[in-house]
Enzyme design. Structure first.
Site, short mmCIF file in Angstrom:
data_model
loop_
_atom_site.label_atom_id
_atom_site.label_comp_id
_atom_site.label_asym_id
_atom_site.label_seq_id
_atom_site.Cartn_x
_atom_site.Cartn_y
_atom_site.Cartn_z
N CYS A 72 6.39 -0.21 7.15
CA CYS A 72 5.96 0.93 6.36
C CYS A 72 7.12 1.38 5.48
CB CYS A 72 5.54 2.06 7.30
SG CYS A 72 4.98 3.54 6.44
N LEU A 73 6.82 1.66 4.21
CA LEU A 73 7.88 2.09 3.29
C LEU A 73 8.54 3.39 3.78
CD1 LEU A 73 6.08 1.39 -0.11
CD2 LEU A 73 7.91 0.03 0.96
N GLN A 124 3.19 9.82 1.37
CA GLN A 124 4.47 9.10 1.28
C GLN A 124 5.26 9.45 0.02
OE1 GLN A 124 2.50 5.08 2.19
NE2 GLN A 124 4.50 4.92 3.18
N HIS A 169 -2.23 7.27 7.31
CA HIS A 169 -1.27 8.21 6.70
C HIS A 169 -1.95 9.52 6.31
CE1 HIS A 169 2.54 6.11 6.43
NE2 HIS A 169 1.98 5.04 5.90
N HIS A 220 -3.92 1.10 8.13
CA HIS A 220 -2.54 1.59 8.05
C HIS A 220 -2.43 2.73 7.03
CE1 HIS A 220 1.98 1.04 8.04
NE2 HIS A 220 1.76 1.77 6.96
N GLU A 221 -2.99 2.51 5.83
CA GLU A 221 -2.86 3.51 4.76
C GLU A 221 -3.69 4.76 5.04
OE1 GLU A 221 -0.50 3.19 2.78
OE2 GLU A 221 -0.12 1.07 3.20
N GLY A 237 0.82 -1.20 0.00
CA GLY A 237 0.00 0.00 0.00
C GLY A 237 0.86 1.25 0.00
NI NI Z 1 2.87 3.13 5.79
#
Ligand code: NI
Length: 185
Positions: free
Chosen positions: A99-100, A50, A145, A141-142, A45
């Protein structure tokens, strides 16, 4: 085009993202770039903050985990202006997340297993649904953000203490990862 991923410490990751409409410049191209970026970084995701944009846009690819979870075969989906309407707190589950934007850190996070969400698809059609299981996990999670929240905020005080050193290394750029990133200056 593969975009650099903004990492921990970048102010955009702490902003509340804004809704967008059909007139957002080059939206189709942007969504395409987000999928390419997601694929390149082997993530499941990616939320617009991000890649440095404070807008409510998320792409999710659960197809890449469909060997383990066959129900998500072909699940590749764009979420425009998503909002969580309701959390079903009847059941919560502890599951490891990463998480990226926080490379190298993986921690267990407790979350409800079922949520009520609304969003628009790529054609700006409205959707409202209950999501559960792994999808509900990834959505939470997404969509977090988009509220300026990261999974590390949801850890216990103790775990937060334990990862403090690693987070400081992230701030200093003292880490390696396999994809393009953009550090706080
Ligand atoms: Ni993340």
């Amino acid at each position: 085009m593969i975009l650099p991923i903004y990492t921990y410490g970048q102010p955009v990751l702490r902003k509340v993202a804004e809704d967008i409409d059909e007139n957002y410049p080059n939206l189709k191209g942007l969504i395409q770039d987000m999928y390419e970026t997601l694929e390149h970084s082997e993530g499941i995701g990616l939320a617009a903050p991000q890649i440095g944009l404070d807008i409510r846009l998320v792409v999710i690819n659960l197809d890449i985990i469909s060997d383990d979870l066959p129900e998500y075969k072909g699940y590749i989906k764009t979420f425009i202006n998503p909002h969580i309407l309701e959390y079903d707190d009847t059941h919560t589950e502890l599951m490891e997340e990463g998480c990226l934007s926080v490379p190298g850190i993986h921690e267990s996070v407790r979350r409800p297993t079922r949520i009520h969400v609304k969003y628009q698809d790529e054609n700006f059609e409205e959707h409202e649904e209950w999501a559960e299981g792994y999808l509900a996990r990834v959505m939470q999670h997404e969509f977090d953000h988009l509220e300026g929240t990261m999974f590390i905020d949801r850890l216990s005080m103790l775990r937060k203490q334990m990862i403090k050193g690693k987070l400081n290394s992230l701030l200093k750029g003292n880490f390696r990862c396999s994809y393009k990133i953009k550090l706080r200056k």
